[in-house]
Design a protein around this motif. Structure first.
Motif, PDB file in Angstrom:
ATOM      1  N   ARG A  15       0.814  -1.067  -0.009  1.00 28.76           N
ATOM      2  CA  ARG A  15      -0.036   0.001   0.035  1.00 28.76           C
ATOM      3  C   ARG A  15       0.817   1.251  -0.121  1.00 28.76           C
ATOM      4  O   ARG A  15       1.780   1.437   0.744  1.00 28.76           O
ATOM      5  CB  ARG A  15      -0.920   0.073   1.269  1.00 28.76           C
ATOM      6  CG  ARG A  15      -1.829   1.178   1.404  1.00 28.76           C
ATOM      7  CD  ARG A  15      -2.825   1.078   2.437  1.00 28.76           C
ATOM      8  NE  ARG A  15      -3.895   2.070   2.352  1.00 28.76           N
ATOM      9  CZ  ARG A  15      -4.769   2.225   3.321  1.00 28.76           C
ATOM     10  NH1 ARG A  15      -4.965   1.393   4.102  1.00 28.76           N
ATOM     11  NH2 ARG A  15      -5.521   3.238   3.069  1.00 28.76           N
ATOM     12  N   LEU A  16       0.599   2.205  -0.883  1.00 30.30           N
ATOM     13  CA  LEU A  16       1.240   3.431  -1.025  1.00 30.30           C
ATOM     14  C   LEU A  16       1.277   4.268   0.215  1.00 30.30           C
ATOM     15  O   LEU A  16      -0.007   4.508   0.701  1.00 30.30           O
ATOM     16  CB  LEU A  16       0.938   4.336  -2.254  1.00 30.30           C
ATOM     17  CG  LEU A  16       1.684   5.103  -2.759  1.00 30.30           C
ATOM     18  CD1 LEU A  16       3.131   5.107  -2.801  1.00 30.30           C
ATOM     19  CD2 LEU A  16       1.174   6.162  -3.813  1.00 30.30           C
ATOM     20  N   HIS A  17       2.195   4.864   0.926  1.00 31.55           N
ATOM     21  CA  HIS A  17       2.054   5.502   1.933  1.00 31.55           C
ATOM     22  C   HIS A  17       2.939   6.806   1.665  1.00 31.55           C
ATOM     23  O   HIS A  17       3.961   7.168   0.688  1.00 31.55           O
ATOM     24  CB  HIS A  17       2.727   4.756   3.203  1.00 31.55           C
ATOM     25  CG  HIS A  17       1.974   3.762   3.774  1.00 31.55           C
ATOM     26  ND1 HIS A  17       1.030   3.996   4.445  1.00 31.55           N
ATOM     27  CD2 HIS A  17       2.256   2.474   3.568  1.00 31.55           C
ATOM     28  CE1 HIS A  17       0.439   2.858   5.041  1.00 31.55           C
ATOM     29  NE2 HIS A  17       1.027   1.855   4.269  1.00 31.55           N
ATOM     30  N   ASN A  56      -5.478   9.340   4.024  1.00 30.94           N
ATOM     31  CA  ASN A  56      -5.288   8.388   5.075  1.00 30.94           C
ATOM     32  C   ASN A  56      -5.961   8.473   6.422  1.00 30.94           C
ATOM     33  O   ASN A  56      -6.636   7.859   6.917  1.00 30.94           O
ATOM     34  CB  ASN A  56      -3.772   7.874   5.089  1.00 30.94           C
ATOM     35  CG  ASN A  56      -3.314   6.947   4.040  1.00 30.94           C
ATOM     36  OD1 ASN A  56      -4.131   6.392   3.199  1.00 30.94           O
ATOM     37  ND2 ASN A  56      -1.966   7.084   3.992  1.00 30.94           N
TER      38      ASN A  56
END
Length: 86
Positions: A15-17, A56
């Motif tokens: 998952r892109l953070h 997020n």
């Protein structure tokens, strides 16, 4: 992110953070060759990271709100069921 297939076997994509975007490095372009302005790329990546962080946080907030509403609905349903029982 790594190159590879999005669908199919192998490990699921990470998952892109925001830290992935901030820490992304691009290859340097040699003198006399065409390329991207590194400062412009860094500004853009920083902007993307800020937006990902905000999204997020919003997802987390909505998850908490969803759990709260479900809890309240279960409590209300239990109270209504108890009221109807003789």
């Amino acid at each position: 992110m790594t190159r590879g297939t999005v669908y199919g076997g192998g490990t699921p994509p990470v998952r892109l953070h925001p830290r992935h975007v901030r820490d992304r490095q691009f290859s340097a372009v040699g003198f006399g060759r065409r390329g991207l302005d590194p400062r412009e790329v860094r500004r853009f990546l920083h902007r993307v990271a800020l937006e990902l962080a905000a999204l997020n946080q919003e997802v987390a907030r909505l998850g908490e709100e969803n759990a709260r509403v479900k809890r309240a609905l279960r409590e209300w349903h239990s109270a209504q069921t108890q009221r109807r029982e003789p």
